[in-house]
Design an enzyme around this catalytic site. Structure first.
Site, short mmCIF file in Angstrom:
data_model
loop_
_atom_site.label_atom_id
_atom_site.label_comp_id
_atom_site.label_asym_id
_atom_site.label_seq_id
_atom_site.Cartn_x
_atom_site.Cartn_y
_atom_site.Cartn_z
N ASN A 246 -1.21 5.40 3.23
CA ASN A 246 -1.41 6.08 1.94
C ASN A 246 -2.63 7.00 2.03
OD1 ASN A 246 -1.71 6.83 -0.69
ND2 ASN A 246 -1.92 4.76 -1.52
N GLU B 15 0.24 -7.72 2.32
CA GLU B 15 0.13 -6.91 3.54
C GLU B 15 0.55 -7.71 4.75
OE1 GLU B 15 -3.81 -5.27 3.77
OE2 GLU B 15 -3.38 -3.75 2.25
N SER C 163 0.82 -1.19 0.00
CA SER C 163 0.00 0.00 0.00
C SER C 163 0.87 1.26 0.00
CB SER C 163 -0.89 -0.03 1.24
OG SER C 163 -1.66 1.11 1.26
N GLY C 164 0.58 2.16 -0.92
CA GLY C 164 1.34 3.41 -0.99
C GLY C 164 2.58 3.31 -1.86
N SER D 120 -5.46 5.52 -0.54
CA SER D 120 -5.26 4.08 -0.64
C SER D 120 -6.47 3.42 -1.30
CB SER D 120 -5.04 3.54 0.76
OG SER D 120 -4.86 2.16 0.68
N SER D 121 -6.18 2.57 -2.30
CA SER D 121 -7.29 1.85 -2.95
C SER D 121 -7.74 0.77 -1.99
CB SER D 121 -6.84 1.20 -4.24
OG SER D 121 -6.01 2.08 -4.95
N GLY E 128 -1.45 -4.89 -2.59
CA GLY E 128 -0.23 -5.70 -2.49
C GLY E 128 -0.22 -6.53 -1.23
N THR F 177 -1.60 2.52 -8.07
CA THR F 177 -2.68 3.23 -8.75
C THR F 177 -2.11 4.30 -9.68
OG1 THR F 177 -4.02 2.79 -6.83
CG2 THR F 177 -4.84 4.45 -8.34
#
Ligand SMILES: Nc1ncnc2c1ncn2[C@@H]1O[C@H](COP(=O)(O)OP(=O)(O)OP(=O)(O)O)[C@@H](O)[C@H]1O
Ligand SMILES: [Mg+2]
Length: 1079
Positions: A157, A389, A107-108, A160-161, A387, A112
């Site tokens: 993030n 985690e 994440s981050g 974050s998605s 991704g 995206t």
């Protein structure tokens, strides 16, 4: 000409990790850091792109960059995400191979952003046109909408998605985009009701409250204050650098572009508002007689507003929060809900509402962006999925996410190896087996249908009886205990019994990317994803088109007693579909790496990156890529790059490129085991060999540069010398010319001076002579002139002065006269005798002449005028003239007679048979015949008589009979008397003693008085022997009647009979004639 470059040019560290020497995790990190510090955020591992999040905008995504990478080979320029996008797009367009771009990372890490960069690059390089641009715009604008509803600020993030996204972009045979299809994976819906500390709910909630218009806020019954909503965490409601209000406008705009209708947008916002309201509903316990607590809604205001928004009946929803109906085999059992269950039901409804709205949004976007044409499409899939985690506390979501990543890793290994193998086969190189870790075994641990963790979780969820997370863990402990990647404290395997890092309520899986500890709490619930049927039915009943669609299972007509598929099951199925979809496509990998935990630029935290390198399996990736041959390159660019290392190939190799490379490598004595010749590429086993070549090339380039420099400098100096020489000659020539010119000019000037002096002297001499000669001539002329003058003056003096003045005068006068006459001629007045005009006199001395000329002209003009007359006409005029002489200004009647022609014979006596007898009686020509009134002396009345006038006599005859009453010879007439008035009375007076005088004078009256008297006078005047008759004009005269003289007096008055005069006898001696007043 296009300059052929290579990735190897101006490399910072190595651009391709495959070339790293020696290869170790440390050197790998060192290389990444080195490049990151120099703003090189992209590095290759073969065809895989590693991207490190710079956390700041770099100037490497400009339109110029797009152009730079467009249609260039992958290894031609320094590593860039555009190179990958271009490669993928071109092989899709030109080789008809479907592509997928797999973007992974934590994440981050920038997944995206990377997916958007790929999409924008493809949009920039593919075809253009109105329709194509619309499709592109819709595809790109789907991002802001999905980000608003599916992204949230997390501690890792700010954007974050919270869902996985796979987007298929479809192209036609030319490579123009036709449309797209988006699939979403597992939205993290738990966020709707609860957010971890420092995180926010989904962006759309904050965007709506900050950016909606007052009108919309009123419609949605919302308040801008975040603190009013339980579902919105407050500690990080405002994120720096994030403008929610502006983003709301962007989202609305994007929705419009994608094709959402206004009412659809409103419906969506109503649902979002309803979720916020739902969070504010609170419950209180209410004790029942059976001692069980039942929940009741505390404050019904929010519930009411929510129901109004959704169009549901308040009572139905209220009941659904207090009771739960369980149906089993046609039986319905209703149980009460306690407060905790009511809250659970509320949150489940909120989560379901939101996640279903999100899925609906994706379906709706797909409807808009789906390709219309039915023809076969080429497809480029872009996968932006969460991704791997690893948190301190990992739950069901992390388990699912990591499972997905395991699957992706597996497909990555499979496809990379397959690609590698295919290339070897294609190139005819022997394939040597590569040792690598295959994570299929971990995937199997999770997804195996019999004893996989997901299968067991489902089994637990469906099992009757008490099911808890603990029972689930027990099950795992028994079934998976033997699995080498499964660890649990209570598993049969005794080795973890004393492992204190493994708590009792957790299990641990050794993922390919590392060990992850999962806490079982919530696994069962989350997998069940239960929404009480009463709630779904209440939602279905809603009078809101969108809600109805979202809860189809609430339709009482379609009651399905089967349990809905579990979340784990659904996810496994969708991941399975995704994997088989990806298998059919050519993969392209972007592996995103996060450099630090602070979301800050320029910071590269070694440990963090090392961790990611580790779990992303990047080292593994390099090893796989390097297992056979580390580097490969087509023969042509290889020969082009290294041909300077061998005299035989430098500067030109005429034969095939492969032979050139063979000659080159043999000449360089590269050991034969270090390379292999493929069909179109040379394969180099060890990066060291490549660097040896590169080093040699570098040195050779330096030598070549020196040579070029030497030759260039020589050439430059020589051409400069030649230029100098040429210039010197030119300068010398110019100078010599100039000097000679100067000298010549000096001599010329001197010559001119001498010449001028000589000429001056000669000229002066000549001038003197000429002057002398001239003076002599002048003297002679003067003398002779004087002499002649004297002579002439002497001779002509007598004429000179006496005549000149007169002549000049005469001449001047003549000119003046001439001019005067000519002017007069030009300005002559008209020929009309009554025209009085005459040109003005020019000079005073012409006064007499001018007046005389005027008079003469007038006379002449009159003469001319008269000469036009005939004899008769002349006689008429003479008569008229005579009348004027006699009566003008004397008798008032005269002016009225001027216009009357003198007709003479008014009776037409010769023609009228009535007067034949009378005519015969008169033997002379009758000059005038008219009817007159003879005034009776007794009463002054008139009686008509015919009056005839001949040359000799005046005859009076009876009007009726024509009998002659009196004939008076003209010689007997003494005079005629008339008045000055308007009347027609006249008296013919006879000479005393004449024969006619016996009867006395005649007093007559006639309308033609003037004519009669005039004619009478003219006739009497024409007789030679007689005096003309006298005409007396007076208002009082005497008339001799037989013996008496009677006075006739004319007075002005108004006579009785209108306008004509009337006569009246006043007494014996007076006859009074009253005459009308003259007008
Ligand atoms: N190439 C880039 N250039 C500049 N900034 C970037 C780039 N990539 C990422 N960022 C920054 O990093 C932030 C996080 O990136 P992004 O949202 O793409 O991460 P992610 O991998 O999708 O994370 P998540 O898994 O949480 O969705 C972005 O909001 C942006 O500010
Ligand atoms: Mg993301």
């Amino acid at each position: 000409m296009e300059v052929k470059t290579s990735l190897l040019d101006n490399m910072i560290g190595v651009g391709d990790m495959v070339l790293l020497e020696p290869l170790s995790e440390d050197t790998f990190l060192e290389n990444l850091k080195n490049r990151f510090d120099h703003n090189e955020i992209y590095t290759y591992i073969g065809s895989v792109v590693i991207s490190i999040n710079p956390y700041r905008s770099l100037p490497i995504y400009t339109p110029e960059k797009v152009e730079e990478y467009r249609n260039r080979n992958f290894y031609e320029l320094s590593p860039h995400i555009y190179a990958l996008a271009d490669e993928a797009y071109r092989s899709l367009r030109d080789q008809d191979k479907d592509q997928c771009i797999l973007i992974t990372g934590e994440s981050g890490a920038g997944k995206t952003e990377a997916s958007k960069l790929v999409m924008s690059y493809v949009a920039a390089v593919c075809g253009k046109g109105q329709e194509v641009n619309k499709v592109k715009e819709q595809l790109l604008q789907s991002n802001p909408v999905l980000e608003a509803f599916g992204n949230a600020k997390t501690v890792r993030n700010d954007n974050s998605s919270r869902f996985g996204k796979y987007m298929d972009i479809e192209f036609d045979f030319k490579g123009d985009p036709l449309g797209g299809v988006i699939s979403n994976y597992l939205l993290e819906k738990s966020r709707v009701v609860k957010q971890p500390r420092g995180e926010r709910n989904f962006h759309i909630f904050y965007q709506l409250l900050s950016g909606a218009s007052d009108d919309t806020m009123k419609k949605l019954k919302l308040d801008r204050d975040f603190s009013k909503y339980n579902y919105l965490s407050l500690d990080s409601a405002v994120v720096s650098g994030l403008d929610d209000a502006a983003n709301f406008r962007t989202v609305r705009n994007a929705m419009q572009i994608v094709g959402f209708m206004e009412d659809e947008m409103l419906s969506v916002l109503e649902l979002v508002a309803a979720v916020l309201k739902l969070g504010n509903i609170e419950f209180k316990p209410e004790s029942r007689c059976n001692g069980i607590d039942e929940s009741r809604v505390k404050d019904k205001n929010d519930l009411k507003e929510m129901c109004e928004l959704l169009g549901t009946e308040q009572s139905v929803l209220e009941r659904a929060f207090s009771y739960r109906t369980v149906e089993a085999k046609m039986e319905k059992v209703s149980t009460t809900l306690n407060v905790a269950q009511a809250y659970y039901a509320r949150d489940a409804l909120a989560k379901n509402l939101y996640s279903r709205l999100f899925s609906w949004l994706i379906t709706r976007i797909n409807e808009s962006i789906r390709a219309q044409a039915k023809t076969r499409h080429k497809v480029m899939g872009v996968l932006d999925i969460y991704g791997f985690e690893i948190f301190e506390d990992n739950s069901f979501e992390q388990f699912i996410i990591n499972y997905c990543n395991e699957k992706l890793q597996q497909i990555f290994i499979e496809l990379t190896l397959r690609e590698e193998q295919e290339e070897y086969v294609r190139e005819g190189i022997e394939w040597t087996n590569i040792e690598y870790f295959n994570n299929a075994i971990i995937c199997d641990l999770i997804e195996n249908n019999q004893n996989g963790i997901l299968a067991m979780l489902d089994e637990e969820c469906l099992r009757p009886g008490t099911v808890t997370d603990e029972t689930f863990l027990d099950k795992l402990n028994t079934i998976c205990a033997e699995h080498q990647h499964f660890e649990s404290r209570l598993s049969k395997s005794s080795k973890f019994l004393t492992d204190h890092s493994l708590p009792h309520n957790c299990f641990r899986i050794q993922h390919y990317a590392g060990k992850v500890l999962y806490r079982v709490e919530g696994f069962v619930d989350k997998n069940n994803d239960l929404l009480y049927r009463d709630l779904s039915q209440a939602m279905y009943k809603a009078n809101h088109s969108l809600i109805k669609q979202l809860f189809p299972e609430g339709n009482p007509a379609k009651v399905n007693l089967k349990r809905p598929p579990t979340a784990g099951f659904q996810f496994k199925a969708s991941v399975g579909t995704l994997m088989s979809n990806l298998q059919t496509k050519n993969p392209n990998y972007i592996r995103c790496v996060k450099p630090n935990d602070k979301k800050a630029s320029h910071i590269f935290t070694d440990s963090l990156v090392r961790h990611q390198v580790h779990y992303l399996g990047l080292m593994e990736n390099v090893r796989v890529r390097r297992a056979g041959y580390a580097f490969r390159q087509a023969y042509e660019p290889c020969l082009e790059r290294y041909k300077m290392l061998c005299k035989k190939t430098w500067p030109h190799w005429r034969g095939p490129a492969r032979e050139g490379v063979e000659v080159l490598l043999t000449d360089l004595q590269v050991p034969t085991e270090e390379f292999a010749y493929g069909r179109s590429k040379i394969f180099i086993r060890n990066p060291r060999t490549l660097f040896f070549l590169e080093e040699k090339r570098k040195r050779c380039l330096e030598d070549l540069a020196t040579l070029i420099q030497k030759i260039y400098r020589g050439w430059k100096c020589r051409s400069q010398f030649l230029l100098l020489k040429k210039s010197q000659i030119v300068v010398a020539a110019w100078y010599r010319r100039y000097a000679q010119q100067k000298k010549y000019q000096k001599i010329k000037r001197a010559t001119t001076v001498v010449q001028s002096y000589a000429r001056g002297w000669q000229a002066r001499k000549l001038l003197r002579e000429l002057k002398y000669q001239k003076k002599c001539e002048q003297a002679v002329t003067t003398i002779s002139a004087y002499w002649h003058g004297t002579q002439v003056r002497r001779e002509y003096r007598k004429f000179f002065r006496a005549n000149a003045g007169k002549k000049i005068y005469n001449f001047t006068i003549q000119r003046i006269m001439q001019k005067y006459f000519l002017d007069l001629k030009r300005n002559m007045p008209s020929m009309s005798p009554i025209d009085k005009s005459w040109p003005a006199r020019p000079y005073l001395f012409l006064e007499g002449v001018h007046t005389e000329l005027k008079r003469i002209f007038h006379l002449w003009r009159c003469k001319k005028y008269r000469s036009q007359f005939t004899e008769d006409k002349k006689a008429v005029y003479e008569e008229k003239l005579k009348a004027s002489e006699l009566f003008k200004d004397k008798k008032a009647l005269y002016p009225s007679s001027v216009s009357q022609p003198f007709k003479g014979d008014y009776l037409e006596i010769s023609k009228n048979p009535k007067y034949q007898k009378l005519n015969n009686a008169v033997d002379e020509k009758v000059l005038l015949a008219d009817v007159v009134n003879k005034i009776n002396r007794a009463n002054g009345k008139g009686s008509p008589r015919l009056l005839l006038l001949t040359r000799r006599s005046v005859i009076l005859a009876d009007q009726k009979t024509g009998q002659v009453k009196a004939s008076v010879p003209l010689a007997d007439l003494a005079s005629v008397s008339v008045s000055t008035q308007m009347d027609g009375f006249f008296a013919l007076k006879l000479k005393e003693g004449s024969a006619s005088a016996v009867k006395g004078d005649f007093l007559l009256s006639s309308d033609h008085l003037i004519e009669i008297i005039t004619k009478l006078h003219r006739i009497s005047a024409s007789a030679a022997e007689r005096e003309p008759i006298n005409v007396d004009i007076s208002d009082e005269f005497l008339v001799q009647f037989k013996h008496d003289k009677v006075c006739v007096k004319f007075i002005q008055g108004s006579p009785k009979n209108g306008n004509s005069a009337s006569c009246k006898r006043k007494n014996n001696r007076l006859l009074e004639v009253s005459v009308p007043t003259s007008p």
